[in-house]
Motif scaffolding. Structure first.
Motif, PDB file in Angstrom:
ATOM      1  N   MET A 191      73.069  35.549 -71.985  1.00  0.00           N
ATOM      2  CA  MET A 191      71.882  36.207 -71.469  1.00  0.00           C
ATOM      3  C   MET A 191      70.892  35.121 -71.038  1.00  0.00           C
ATOM      4  O   MET A 191      70.470  34.306 -71.842  1.00  0.00           O
ATOM      5  N   ARG A 192      70.553  35.122 -69.767  1.00  0.00           N
ATOM      6  CA  ARG A 192      69.598  34.155 -69.237  1.00  0.00           C
ATOM      7  C   ARG A 192      68.208  34.788 -69.261  1.00  0.00           C
ATOM      8  O   ARG A 192      67.998  35.862 -68.711  1.00  0.00           O
ATOM      9  N   ASP A 193      67.294  34.109 -69.901  1.00  0.00           N
ATOM     10  CA  ASP A 193      65.935  34.608 -69.992  1.00  0.00           C
ATOM     11  C   ASP A 193      65.000  33.399 -69.919  1.00  0.00           C
ATOM     12  O   ASP A 193      65.115  32.487 -70.747  1.00  0.00           O
ATOM     13  N   PRO A 194      64.104  33.370 -68.952  1.00  0.00           N
ATOM     14  CA  PRO A 194      63.229  32.204 -68.798  1.00  0.00           C
ATOM     15  C   PRO A 194      62.402  31.883 -70.048  1.00  0.00           C
ATOM     16  O   PRO A 194      62.236  30.716 -70.411  1.00  0.00           O
ATOM     17  N   TYR A 195      61.923  32.911 -70.709  1.00  0.00           N
ATOM     18  CA  TYR A 195      61.099  32.677 -71.899  1.00  0.00           C
ATOM     19  C   TYR A 195      61.942  32.099 -73.033  1.00  0.00           C
ATOM     20  O   TYR A 195      61.525  31.169 -73.717  1.00  0.00           O
ATOM     21  N   LEU A 196      63.139  32.641 -73.219  1.00  0.00           N
ATOM     22  CA  LEU A 196      64.039  32.112 -74.252  1.00  0.00           C
ATOM     23  C   LEU A 196      64.461  30.684 -73.924  1.00  0.00           C
ATOM     24  O   LEU A 196      64.574  29.841 -74.812  1.00  0.00           O
ATOM     25  N   ASP A 197      64.677  30.413 -72.639  1.00  0.00           N
ATOM     26  CA  ASP A 197      65.023  29.052 -72.227  1.00  0.00           C
ATOM     27  C   ASP A 197      63.882  28.081 -72.539  1.00  0.00           C
ATOM     28  O   ASP A 197      64.110  26.960 -72.989  1.00  0.00           O
ATOM     29  N   GLU A 198      62.674  28.546 -72.317  1.00  0.00           N
ATOM     30  CA  GLU A 198      61.497  27.719 -72.619  1.00  0.00           C
ATOM     31  C   GLU A 198      61.408  27.443 -74.125  1.00  0.00           C
ATOM     32  O   GLU A 198      61.146  26.305 -74.544  1.00  0.00           O
ATOM     33  N   LEU A 199      61.637  28.468 -74.923  1.00  0.00           N
ATOM     34  CA  LEU A 199      61.622  28.285 -76.382  1.00  0.00           C
ATOM     35  C   LEU A 199      62.711  27.302 -76.820  1.00  0.00           C
ATOM     36  O   LEU A 199      62.489  26.457 -77.687  1.00  0.00           O
ATOM     37  N   LYS A 200      63.864  27.409 -76.196  1.00  0.00           N
ATOM     38  CA  LYS A 200      64.967  26.499 -76.532  1.00  0.00           C
ATOM     39  C   LYS A 200      64.603  25.063 -76.154  1.00  0.00           C
ATOM     40  O   LYS A 200      64.861  24.135 -76.925  1.00  0.00           O
ATOM     41  N   ASN A 201      64.001  24.892 -74.993  1.00  0.00           N
ATOM     42  CA  ASN A 201      63.581  23.549 -74.576  1.00  0.00           C
ATOM     43  C   ASN A 201      62.523  22.981 -75.518  1.00  0.00           C
ATOM     44  O   ASN A 201      62.557  21.791 -75.851  1.00  0.00           O
ATOM     45  N   ASP A 202      61.602  23.819 -75.939  1.00  0.00           N
ATOM     46  CA  ASP A 202      60.586  23.383 -76.900  1.00  0.00           C
ATOM     47  C   ASP A 202      61.236  22.951 -78.207  1.00  0.00           C
ATOM     48  O   ASP A 202      60.877  21.930 -78.792  1.00  0.00           O
ATOM     49  N   PHE A 203      62.213  23.732 -78.663  1.00  0.00           N
ATOM     50  CA  PHE A 203      62.898  23.414 -79.915  1.00  0.00           C
ATOM     51  C   PHE A 203      63.623  22.062 -79.801  1.00  0.00           C
ATOM     52  O   PHE A 203      63.577  21.248 -80.717  1.00  0.00           O
ATOM     53  N   ASN A 204      64.254  21.844 -78.654  1.00  0.00           N
ATOM     54  CA  ASN A 204      64.937  20.566 -78.442  1.00  0.00           C
ATOM     55  C   ASN A 204      63.946  19.401 -78.437  1.00  0.00           C
ATOM     56  O   ASN A 204      64.247  18.320 -78.950  1.00  0.00           O
ATOM     57  N   LYS A 205      62.761  19.628 -77.880  1.00  0.00           N
ATOM     58  CA  LYS A 205      61.724  18.592 -77.877  1.00  0.00           C
ATOM     59  C   LYS A 205      61.285  18.290 -79.309  1.00  0.00           C
ATOM     60  O   LYS A 205      61.139  17.125 -79.690  1.00  0.00           O
TER      61      LYS A 205
END
Length: 72
Positions: free
Chosen positions: A1-15
């Motif tokens: 499931m592609r979701d821009p908000y979830l992708d942003e949260l994932k990127n934040d978590f990786n940071k």
């Protein structure tokens, strides 16, 4: 499931993960108790941010799944 908000949260978590790795190295290198205390506080703050990020991600994922079920 592609979701821009979830992708942003994932990127934040990786940071946050990368920041923790850097702080861990810095903590192991320093011998000053004051500096160690500062680093530990930073690690605690990042850990809290990661926890909030995961909670938000879980809420959004559940919400998206619920939305999909209602559309069918």
């Amino acid at each position: 499931m592609r979701d821009p908000y979830l992708d942003e949260l994932k990127n934040d978590f990786n940071k946050y993960t990368n920041d923790l790795k850097k702080l861990k190295k810095k903590l192991l290198k320093t011998e000053s108790p004051q500096e160690q205390e500062k680093i530990i506080k930073q690690i605690d703050n990042i850990a809290k941010q990661m926890e909030n990020n995961q909670k938000q991600s879980t809420k959004v994922t559940k919400s998206r799944i619920k939305e999909r079920r209602l559309k069918k």
